[in-house]
Design a protein around this motif. Sequence first.
Motif, PDB file in Angstrom:
ATOM      1  N   ASP A  30       0.831  -1.209   0.000  1.00  0.00           N
ATOM      2  CA  ASP A  30       0.000   0.000   0.000  1.00  0.00           C
ATOM      3  C   ASP A  30       0.861   1.253   0.000  1.00  0.00           C
ATOM      4  N   ILE A  31       1.888   1.256   0.838  1.00  0.00           N
ATOM      5  CA  ILE A  31       2.794   2.408   0.922  1.00  0.00           C
ATOM      6  C   ILE A  31       3.519   2.606  -0.401  1.00  0.00           C
ATOM      7  N   GLN A  32       4.009   1.524  -0.965  1.00  0.00           N
ATOM      8  CA  GLN A  32       4.732   1.606  -2.239  1.00  0.00           C
ATOM      9  C   GLN A  32       3.811   2.077  -3.356  1.00  0.00           C
ATOM     10  N   LEU A  33       2.609   1.543  -3.418  1.00  0.00           N
ATOM     11  CA  LEU A  33       1.662   1.920  -4.457  1.00  0.00           C
ATOM     12  C   LEU A  33       1.252   3.379  -4.316  1.00  0.00           C
ATOM     13  N   ALA A  34       0.998   3.822  -3.101  1.00  0.00           N
ATOM     14  CA  ALA A  34       0.649   5.230  -2.877  1.00  0.00           C
ATOM     15  C   ALA A  34       1.791   6.146  -3.307  1.00  0.00           C
ATOM     16  N   GLY A  35       3.013   5.732  -3.093  1.00  0.00           N
ATOM     17  CA  GLY A  35       4.166   6.528  -3.524  1.00  0.00           C
ATOM     18  C   GLY A  35       4.262   6.640  -5.030  1.00  0.00           C
ATOM     19  N   HIS A  36       4.082   5.528  -5.732  1.00  0.00           N
ATOM     20  CA  HIS A  36       4.110   5.564  -7.197  1.00  0.00           C
ATOM     21  C   HIS A  36       2.975   6.423  -7.742  1.00  0.00           C
ATOM     22  N   LEU A  37       1.794   6.288  -7.155  1.00  0.00           N
ATOM     23  CA  LEU A  37       0.656   7.080  -7.623  1.00  0.00           C
ATOM     24  C   LEU A  37       0.845   8.563  -7.321  1.00  0.00           C
ATOM     25  N   GLY A  53      -5.733  13.613 -13.086  1.00  0.00           N
ATOM     26  CA  GLY A  53      -5.139  13.887 -11.781  1.00  0.00           C
ATOM     27  C   GLY A  53      -6.125  13.669 -10.646  1.00  0.00           C
ATOM     28  N   ASP A  54      -7.376  14.053 -10.872  1.00  0.00           N
ATOM     29  CA  ASP A  54      -8.397  13.860  -9.844  1.00  0.00           C
ATOM     30  C   ASP A  54      -8.638  12.374  -9.572  1.00  0.00           C
ATOM     31  N   ARG A  55      -8.644  11.568 -10.634  1.00  0.00           N
ATOM     32  CA  ARG A  55      -8.843  10.125 -10.460  1.00  0.00           C
ATOM     33  C   ARG A  55      -7.672   9.497  -9.708  1.00  0.00           C
ATOM     34  N   ILE A  56      -6.463   9.937 -10.020  1.00  0.00           N
ATOM     35  CA  ILE A  56      -5.277   9.416  -9.331  1.00  0.00           C
ATOM     36  C   ILE A  56      -5.305   9.853  -7.870  1.00  0.00           C
ATOM     37  N   ALA A  57      -5.668  11.117  -7.630  1.00  0.00           N
ATOM     38  CA  ALA A  57      -5.720  11.637  -6.259  1.00  0.00           C
ATOM     39  C   ALA A  57      -6.720  10.856  -5.407  1.00  0.00           C
ATOM     40  N   ARG A  64      -3.788   6.108   1.368  1.00  0.00           N
ATOM     41  CA  ARG A  64      -3.135   6.790   2.489  1.00  0.00           C
ATOM     42  C   ARG A  64      -4.099   7.188   3.601  1.00  0.00           C
ATOM     43  N   GLY A  65      -5.373   7.295   3.261  1.00  0.00           N
ATOM     44  CA  GLY A  65      -6.342   7.736   4.246  1.00  0.00           C
ATOM     45  C   GLY A  65      -6.442   9.241   4.356  1.00  0.00           C
ATOM     46  N   ALA A  66      -5.752   9.963   3.501  1.00  0.00           N
ATOM     47  CA  ALA A  66      -5.785  11.428   3.493  1.00  0.00           C
ATOM     48  C   ALA A  66      -5.542  11.895   2.061  1.00  0.00           C
ATOM     49  N   PRO A  67      -6.114  13.030   1.681  1.00  0.00           N
ATOM     50  CA  PRO A  67      -5.894  13.515   0.320  1.00  0.00           C
ATOM     51  C   PRO A  67      -4.435  13.919   0.109  1.00  0.00           C
ATOM     52  N   PRO A  68      -3.910  13.683  -1.089  1.00  0.00           N
ATOM     53  CA  PRO A  68      -2.513  14.018  -1.356  1.00  0.00           C
ATOM     54  C   PRO A  68      -2.336  15.503  -1.613  1.00  0.00           C
TER      55      PRO A  68
END
Length: 136
Positions: A30-37, A53-57, A64-68
């Motif tokens: 999950d951490i790795q995937l969130a980083g790549h995204l 960008g909105d779809r990726i966000a 992550r449980g929080a907006p990027p």
Amino acid sequence: MYEPIRTKSVHTPADHVGDFPHRSREEELDIQLAGHLAALLAVTDELGLDAAGDRIAEQVARLRGAPPARHAGRTEAPAPALHRRAHALAGRALVVAASRADTAVAILAAERMDAHTAAMASPTASGTPSRLVGAL
């Protein structure tokens, strides 16, 4: 002949294994995937692709449980280079999404790869048609 070792070896198991937190494989993915995204989001925002960008966000926020944080600054990188970078990042995200069986992210990453491949192949992207290495 030799002096005996008086300190513990680094290979000796720790006495208190539970003293520090461990993450599961799923949490690490999950951490790795969130980083790549998040990296893909930065390049996508730089290209000015707001809908993508909105779809990726949304997916980063889910993982992550929080907006990027959204990318606000622009570099002077040419669009073809940004599309190549975004394609590579989407590919990495696709591999991790497939390994953790996250269908939503895998589909999103594949769509982004297709979109960046099409953008790199269009004659208006760089003046001349370009091809990916190994592409037919």
